[in-house]
Scaffold this motif. Structure first.
Motif, PDB file in Angstrom:
ATOM      1  N   ALA A  78       0.832  -1.204   0.000  1.00 55.91           N
ATOM      2  CA  ALA A  78       0.000   0.000   0.000  1.00 55.91           C
ATOM      3  C   ALA A  78       0.868   1.256   0.000  1.00 55.91           C
ATOM      4  CB  ALA A  78      -0.925  -0.008   1.213  1.00 55.91           C
ATOM      5  N   LEU A  79       1.972   1.225   0.743  1.00 61.77           N
ATOM      6  CA  LEU A  79       2.897   2.361   0.754  1.00 61.77           C
ATOM      7  C   LEU A  79       3.566   2.524  -0.603  1.00 61.77           C
ATOM      8  CD1 LEU A  79       4.316   4.581   2.414  1.00 61.77           C
ATOM      9  CD2 LEU A  79       6.055   2.890   3.026  1.00 61.77           C
ATOM     10  N   ASP A  80       3.980   1.400  -1.208  1.00 56.70           N
ATOM     11  CA  ASP A  80       4.597   1.469  -2.536  1.00 56.70           C
ATOM     12  C   ASP A  80       3.650   2.126  -3.534  1.00 56.70           C
ATOM     13  OD1 ASP A  80       6.850   0.227  -1.556  1.00 56.70           O
ATOM     14  OD2 ASP A  80       6.253  -1.786  -2.229  1.00 56.70           O
ATOM     15  N   GLY A  81       2.346   1.788  -3.433  1.00 57.60           N
ATOM     16  CA  GLY A  81       1.375   2.389  -4.336  1.00 57.60           C
ATOM     17  C   GLY A  81       1.261   3.893  -4.129  1.00 57.60           C
ATOM     18  N   LEU A  82       1.349   4.343  -2.883  1.00 57.75           N
ATOM     19  CA  LEU A  82       1.288   5.776  -2.589  1.00 57.75           C
ATOM     20  C   LEU A  82       2.483   6.516  -3.178  1.00 57.75           C
ATOM     21  CD1 LEU A  82      -0.089   8.141  -1.004  1.00 57.75           C
ATOM     22  CD2 LEU A  82       1.333   7.481   0.955  1.00 57.75           C
ATOM     23  N   LEU A  83       3.641   5.845  -3.190  1.00 59.08           N
ATOM     24  CA  LEU A  83       4.871   6.483  -3.653  1.00 59.08           C
ATOM     25  C   LEU A  83       5.119   6.291  -5.144  1.00 59.08           C
ATOM     26  CD1 LEU A  83       7.259   5.539  -0.687  1.00 59.08           C
ATOM     27  CD2 LEU A  83       6.069   7.695  -1.072  1.00 59.08           C
ATOM     28  N   ALA A  84       4.311   5.472  -5.816  1.00 61.51           N
ATOM     29  CA  ALA A  84       4.531   5.183  -7.226  1.00 61.51           C
ATOM     30  C   ALA A  84       4.244   6.402  -8.097  1.00 61.51           C
ATOM     31  CB  ALA A  84       3.642   4.013  -7.655  1.00 61.51           C
ATOM     32  N   ALA A  85       4.827   6.385  -9.312  1.00 57.90           N
ATOM     33  CA  ALA A  85       4.596   7.491 -10.248  1.00 57.90           C
ATOM     34  C   ALA A  85       3.120   7.615 -10.583  1.00 57.90           C
ATOM     35  CB  ALA A  85       5.426   7.285 -11.510  1.00 57.90           C
ATOM     36  N   ASP A  86       2.440   6.467 -10.734  1.00 58.70           N
ATOM     37  CA  ASP A  86       0.993   6.480 -10.947  1.00 58.70           C
ATOM     38  C   ASP A  86       0.303   6.248  -9.605  1.00 58.70           C
ATOM     39  OD1 ASP A  86       1.930   3.918 -10.701  1.00 58.70           O
ATOM     40  OD2 ASP A  86       0.394   3.041 -12.010  1.00 58.70           O
ATOM     41  N   ARG A  87       0.414   7.228  -8.742  1.00 57.91           N
ATOM     42  CA  ARG A  87       0.023   7.099  -7.337  1.00 57.91           C
ATOM     43  C   ARG A  87      -1.344   6.441  -7.168  1.00 57.91           C
ATOM     44  NH1 ARG A  87      -0.142  12.454  -5.534  1.00 57.91           N
ATOM     45  NH2 ARG A  87       2.078  12.329  -5.109  1.00 57.91           N
ATOM     46  N   ARG A  88      -1.386   5.501  -6.211  1.00 59.14           N
ATOM     47  CA  ARG A  88      -2.643   4.867  -5.815  1.00 59.14           C
ATOM     48  C   ARG A  88      -2.849   5.143  -4.326  1.00 59.14           C
ATOM     49  NH1 ARG A  88       0.311   1.511  -8.633  1.00 59.14           N
ATOM     50  NH2 ARG A  88       0.926   0.246  -6.825  1.00 59.14           N
ATOM     51  N   VAL A  89      -3.890   5.886  -4.015  1.00 53.68           N
ATOM     52  CA  VAL A  89      -4.144   6.263  -2.625  1.00 53.68           C
ATOM     53  C   VAL A  89      -4.757   5.073  -1.897  1.00 53.68           C
ATOM     54  CG1 VAL A  89      -5.423   7.788  -1.081  1.00 53.68           C
ATOM     55  CG2 VAL A  89      -4.453   8.687  -3.208  1.00 53.68           C
ATOM     56  N   PRO A  90      -4.118   4.561  -0.843  1.00 52.75           N
ATOM     57  CA  PRO A  90      -4.672   3.426  -0.095  1.00 52.75           C
ATOM     58  C   PRO A  90      -6.027   3.773   0.524  1.00 52.75           C
ATOM     59  CG  PRO A  90      -2.371   3.827   0.498  1.00 52.75           C
ATOM     60  CD  PRO A  90      -2.818   5.004  -0.306  1.00 52.75           C
ATOM     61  N   ASP A  91      -6.844   2.740   0.717  1.00 50.76           N
ATOM     62  CA  ASP A  91      -8.166   2.949   1.306  1.00 50.76           C
ATOM     63  C   ASP A  91      -8.078   3.667   2.652  1.00 50.76           C
ATOM     64  OD1 ASP A  91      -9.224   1.699  -0.847  1.00 50.76           O
ATOM     65  OD2 ASP A  91      -9.758  -0.167   0.184  1.00 50.76           O
ATOM     66  N   ALA A  92      -7.059   3.315   3.448  1.00 48.92           N
ATOM     67  CA  ALA A  92      -6.939   3.915   4.778  1.00 48.92           C
ATOM     68  C   ALA A  92      -6.796   5.427   4.693  1.00 48.92           C
ATOM     69  CB  ALA A  92      -5.745   3.311   5.518  1.00 48.92           C
ATOM     70  N   LEU A  93      -6.011   5.899   3.719  1.00 48.73           N
ATOM     71  CA  LEU A  93      -5.851   7.339   3.552  1.00 48.73           C
ATOM     72  C   LEU A  93      -7.089   7.952   2.922  1.00 48.73           C
ATOM     73  CD1 LEU A  93      -2.141   7.852   2.415  1.00 48.73           C
ATOM     74  CD2 LEU A  93      -3.150   8.162   4.670  1.00 48.73           C
ATOM     75  N   ALA A  94      -7.728   7.235   1.999  1.00 48.91           N
ATOM     76  CA  ALA A  94      -8.934   7.764   1.369  1.00 48.91           C
ATOM     77  C   ALA A  94     -10.014   8.030   2.408  1.00 48.91           C
ATOM     78  CB  ALA A  94      -9.443   6.791   0.306  1.00 48.91           C
ATOM     79  N   ARG A  95     -10.085   7.168   3.423  1.00 51.91           N
ATOM     80  CA  ARG A  95     -11.086   7.375   4.474  1.00 51.91           C
ATOM     81  C   ARG A  95     -10.766   8.618   5.307  1.00 51.91           C
ATOM     82  NH1 ARG A  95     -10.436   1.576   4.850  1.00 51.91           N
ATOM     83  NH2 ARG A  95     -12.225   0.566   3.868  1.00 51.91           N
ATOM     84  N   VAL A  96      -9.466   8.864   5.517  1.00 55.82           N
ATOM     85  CA  VAL A  96      -9.071  10.088   6.220  1.00 55.82           C
ATOM     86  C   VAL A  96      -9.425  11.308   5.381  1.00 55.82           C
ATOM     87  CG1 VAL A  96      -7.131  11.419   7.103  1.00 55.82           C
ATOM     88  CG2 VAL A  96      -7.244   8.970   7.526  1.00 55.82           C
ATOM     89  N   PHE A  97      -9.187  11.201   4.051  1.00 55.35           N
ATOM     90  CA  PHE A  97      -9.456  12.331   3.166  1.00 55.35           C
ATOM     91  C   PHE A  97     -10.943  12.626   3.047  1.00 55.35           C
ATOM     92  CE2 PHE A  97      -5.489  11.362   0.356  1.00 55.35           C
ATOM     93  CZ  PHE A  97      -4.671  11.634   1.430  1.00 55.35           C
TER      94      PHE A  97
END
Length: 725
Positions: free
Chosen positions: A696-715
Motif C-alpha cells: 500500500a505504501l509502494d502504491g502511494l509512492l509510485a509514479a501512478d500514485r494509488r491512494v490506499p483505502d486507509a488514507l482515502a477514508r481520512v481524506f
C-alpha cells in the motif's frame, strides 16, 4: 507613591484558578472594550502569535486583552529595575567562564562534579543554574526543600546533588557581584514582586488600573520566579489570577500549585481551584491512519505524497500542514520530498536569531519609532532599549565613542529618570505628560522634545557620561527623522544602515574580546546576515498586509511583521507566488486549527523524547515524584524536559489541531541500521487506526500514485474510494 511602607494586608492568601488542557474561556473573554480588562502573559512569542490567530479565526476583538511577556509586565510595575538591563545568554556564558577561572568560585563543590577545570563546562553549569532557577527560584529560595530532597537520595547521588547546589550558589553570587546588568529576567520579576508587596498592591494598580484578570497561557513549566510573582498579584491585589496549562504537564502543575505558592516568601496560604477535569486519554475525534515506512527519508516522501494527494483533490494549501516533534530532524528530507512533488514548504520554528543582539536592536528601534509616531510619548524603557542593544548611528566608525559604555548610559538614565532602584513607579496619563514640561528626575514618558529638555537639565559627571548624553541626543534626532508612517521600502532604508553600523563598530569590538574559537563573533555575524534577510521578507509582507487591509501603515505593524517573519526559515520560498505548505514544530500547534494534519516522527525516543536535565537523574526523579512532601519535592517546580509529560503537551496540541483528518507516520530503521520502535503515544491516539505499509505504501509512492483505502477514508470520511490516484 513614596518609599514609605504602607500597612500590609493581614490576609496574604493567593486565590488562583487553573484550567487544564483547555483555552476556551481565554478566547471567549475577548470582547470590545474601551480599555483592556484581561492581561494575558504568553512567555513564548509563538504562543502570542497563535493566540492572535485564534482570536482572528473566531472573529473576536482584541481590545479587552493586553498581551505581554512576564518581563514586560514586571518592567511596567517596577520601571526603575530596567536601569541596568539584563545579560543575554551569550554575555552570561562569557561572564560565567571568567567567574569559573576564579578558584575561589570554582571551588571543591564544583570541581567534584565537573572536574579540575569547571570553566570548560560553562555550558553545563549554566544549564544547571537555569534549572535551579526554574525549580526553586533565586539563590537561597526554597533551599530547605532542596536539602530535604537531597537528603532523601542515596549517598552518592545526595553528595553529588549537594555539591552541585553549593557550587551553583557560589556561582550565582559571583555573577551578581561582577555583572554590570541583571543576571537574568528573574531579577525583574523579583523587583516587581517586591514593589507590589511594599506598596500593598498599589504598584500593580498604578501600572494596570483597568486590569481585572491576569492569565498565564501556553506553558508547560511555571518557573518559580514567575509563580512567586503571580502569587503576589493574587494575594496582594484585587486582580483574579488564572493559569491555562496544557494537557500533559497541567495536572502536576495544578496538584502542587498551592504547596509551591506557600513555599514562597510572600504568600501565607493558597486557594487553588481547578476549573475542569481533563480526559484521561486523547481522542483525535477525526479519522486517523498510521503510515509506516522503512527509513526517515521514505517516511518524508510518504508524508509529502499524502499532502500532494490532498492538494490534488482540491484541498486548499492553507488546510494542510506537516507537524514534527522536532522540525530540524525532518527539514532536509521533507524539503527534498516536496520538490519531487513540485511543492514548496514554509518551515516554521523558533530561531535563535530572535535572541541575538542584532535582531533585538531592530525590534527595539521599531518599537521606539512606533511609540514616537504622531508625536507620541516615549517611556524610558523604549528610549534606552536601542542603546542597551548597542545602537550606533548610521555612518559611525569604529574607534570612536560607539558603542556607548553601558555604565555611562545607565548613569545618564538614572539622572534623567530619578532611577534609584528603590524608587516607586509612577503612572501618568499621556495627555498630562504632553501638556506640560517634565523635568529630569521623572520616570514619566514624554515626547521627543520633552526628552531633549530633560537632557539639557542634567550635568554629566565624566567624559563618558557626556558622550552618553550626546549619544542619547543622536538617538532622539534619528527617531525624529524616521518616525513618519513607513512605506514598505522604508523598512530596509531605515533599519539597514543600523545593521551596517553594527557590523562596522560593534562586531570588531566583539571580535577583540572574543574567545579563541570566536563563537560569539560567529553568532553575531550569522545573526546579522539573517536579520538582513528579514528585510526583503518583511517588506513584501508589510506591503501585502497593507494592501489587503490587515494592518494600517505604521511602525507598530512593521513590528508585527518582523515578529512573524523571524520564525520562518530563510531560503525556503523558491518562488514568491508558489503555494507553500506549512511545516510546524508540534509546540507551534497550540491553539491552531488545521483541517488535515500529517504528524511525522512517531518513534520512541524522538516522540516522546527521553527525559533529560543538568541535575543528577535521581534528584530529578525525586522532585518529579514530590519526595519529602510539602516540605520537600512538592514545594519545587518541575522543568518540562525532566518528564515525558511535556511530550504529551505537544502531542495534545498536534492532535487537537486536526479538525478533519490525522495521519501519523513513523520509520522502522534509523540511519545506523538500528531498529526504531513505535512510539507508545500511537497506542493512545491510533490504537485501532488502519496501517499503511508495504504494498500500500509502494502504491502511494509510485509514479501512478494509488491512494490506499486507509488514507482515502481520512481524506473523505468513510467513503470507499479504492485505488484512487
Amino acid at each position: 507613591m513614596t518609599d514609605a511602607e504602607p500597612e500590609s494586608r493581614n490576609d496574604r492568601t493567593a486565590s488562583v484558578t487553573v484550567h487544564v488542557g483547555t483555552t476556551a474561556t481565554l478566547v471567549e473573554r475577548a470582547t470590545r472594550r474601551a480599555a483592556a480588562t484581561d492581561l494575558v502573559l504568553t512567555p513564548e512569542r509563538l504562543h502570542e502569535r497563535n493566540l492572535k490567530r485564534a482570536l482572528a479565526e473566531h472573529a473576536r476583538p482584541r481590545s479587552s486583552l493586553h498581551l505581554a511577556s512576564p518581563t514586560a509586565v514586571a518592567h511596567r510595575v517596577a520601571p526603575h529595575t530596567t536601569d541596568r538591563g539584563v545579560l543575554d545568554r551569550a554575555d552570561r556564558l562569557r561572564l560565567l567562564e571568567t567567574v569559573l577561572d576564579d578558584r575561589a568560585v570554582a571551588s571543591e563543590p564544583l570541581r567534584s562534579v565537573f572536574g579540575t577545570n569547571p570553566a570548560a563546562h560553562a555550558e553545563a553549569i549554566e544549564a544547571a543554574r537555569e534549572e535551579l532557577m526554574t525549580v526553586a527560584g533565586e539563590v537561597g529560595a526554597r533551599r530547605d526543600a532542596l536539602e530535604v530532597v537531597a537528603d532523601s537520595l542515596s549517598t552518592t547521588a545526595g553528595q553529588e546533588t549537594q555539591a552541585l547546589l553549593d557550587g551553583l550558589v557560589a556561582v550565582e553570587d559571583a555573577l551578581a557581584e561582577r555583572a554590570d546588568r541583571d543576571v537574568s529576567t528573574a531579577a525583574a520579576l523579583r523587583a516587581a514582586r517586591d514593589a507590589i508587596v511594599r506598596s500593598d498592591g498599589a504598584a500593580w494598580a498604578d501600572a494596570f488600573p483597568t486590569i481585572e484578570r491576569l492569565a498565564l497561557a501556553g506553558v508547560s513549566t511555571v518557573g518559580s520566579p514567575l509563580l512567586d510573582f503571580l502569587g503576589v498579584v493574587a494575594a496582594s491585589t484585587d486582580t483574579d489570577v488564572h493559569l491555562f496549562v496544557r494537557a500533559g504537564t497541567g495536572p502536576r502543575i495544578a496538584d502542587r500549585l498551592a504547596t509551591r505558592l506557600v513555599a514562597g516568601d510572600d504568600v501565607d496560604a493558597a486557594d487553588v481551584t481547578v476549573a475542569n477535569t481533563p480526559p484521561d486519554s486523547l481522542d483525535p475525534g477525526v479519522p486517523v491512519a498510521e503510515l509506516v515506512a522503512t527509513t526517515r527519508r521514505e517516511e518524508a516522501r510518504a508524508a509529502m505524497a499524502t499532502i500532494d494527494a490532498l492538494l490534488e483533490r482540491g484541498v486548499p494549501v492553507s488546510d494542510v500542514a506537516v507537524v514534527a516533534r522536532d522540525v530540524d530532524r525532518y527539514e532536509r528530507a521533507l524539503t527534498r520530498a516536496a520538490r519531487e512533488n513540485g511543492r514548496h514548504l514554509s518551515v516554521w520554528t523558533q530561531l535563535a536569531v530572535d535572541d541575538t543582539r542584532p535582531y533585538r536592536l531592530l525590534v527595539a528601534c521599531v518599537e521606539l519609532l512606533a511609540a514616537a509616531s504622531d508625536g507620541g510619548n516615549v517611556t524610558p524603557e523604549e528610549l534606552f532599549a536601542p542603546l542597551d542593544a548597542e545602537w550606533c548611528p548610521p555612518g559611525s566608525k569604529a574607534g570612536g565613542v560607539w558603542p556607548l559604555d553601558h555604565g555611562d548610559v545607565s548613569a545618564v538614565r538614572r539622572k534623567l529618570t530619578g532611577g534609584s532602584r528603590s524608587a516607586e513607579p509612577k503612572t501618568v496619563e499621556p495627555k498630562t505628560v504632553a501638556s506640560r514640561t517634565v523635568e529630569a528626575g521623572s520616570s514619566e514618558p514624554g515626547t521627543i522634545e520633552a526628552w531633549r529638555r530633560r537632557l539639557d537639565t542634567i550635568e554629566p559627571a565624566s567624559d563618558g557620561e557626556a558622550a552618553s548624553r550626546a549619544g542619547v541626543r543622536r538617538l532622539l534626532a534619528w527617531i525624529e527623522t524616521h518616525a513618519d508612517t513607513p512605506r514598505p521600502a522604508d523598512i530596509r532604508a531605515t533599519l539597514g544602515p543600523l545593521l551596517d553600523a553594527y557590523e562596522r563598530v560593534v562586531l570588531p569590538a566583539q571580535l577583540a574580546s572574543d574567545t579563541p574559537d570566536l563563537g560569539a563573533t560567529s553568532r553575531s555575524a550569522r545573526a546579522l546576515s539573517r536579520s538582513r534577510d528579514l528585510f526583503g521578507e518583511a517588506q513584501a509582507k508589510y506591503g501585502d498586509w497593507r494592501e489587503r487591509g490587515y494592518v494600517d501603515g505604521s511602525w507598530t505593524a512593521v513590528a508585527d511583521v518582523l515578529d512573524a517573519t523571524v520564525t520562518i526559515r530563510p531560503g525556503r520560498r523558491e518562488h514568491d507566488n508558489a503555494e507553500r505548505i506549512d511545516v510546524l514544530d508540534a509546540t507551534d500547534t497550540w491553539l491552531r486549527t488545521i483541517p488535515y494534519v500529517v504528524a511525522v516522527g512517531f518513534v520512541d525516543g524522538e516522540w516522546p523524547e527521553r527525559p533529560s536535565g543538568a541535575f543528577p537523574p535521581a534528584f530529578r526523579d525525586a522532585v518529579v515524584a514530590g519526595d519529602g512532601g510539602p516540605g520537600g519535592g512538592a514545594a519545587l517546580g518541575v522543568r518540562g524536559a525532566w518528564t515525558e509529560a511535556r511530550e504529551r503537551d505537544h502531542l495534545a496540541d498536534a492532535v487537537s489541531a486536526a479538525s478533519a483528518g490525522l495521519v501519523c507516520t513513523r520509520f522502522t530503521t534509523d540511519a545506523a541500521g538500528v531498529t526504531a520502535h513505535r512510539s507508545p503515544f500511537l497506542a493512545e491516539i491510533a490504537a485501532d487506526a488502519p496501517v499503511v505499509t508495504d504494498d500500500a505504501l509502494d502504491g502511494l509512492l509510485a509514479a501512478d500514485r494509488r491512494v490506499p483505502d486507509a488514507l482515502a477514508r481520512v481524506f473523505m470520511g468513510d467513503a470507499d474510494v479504492d485505488g484512487e490516484r
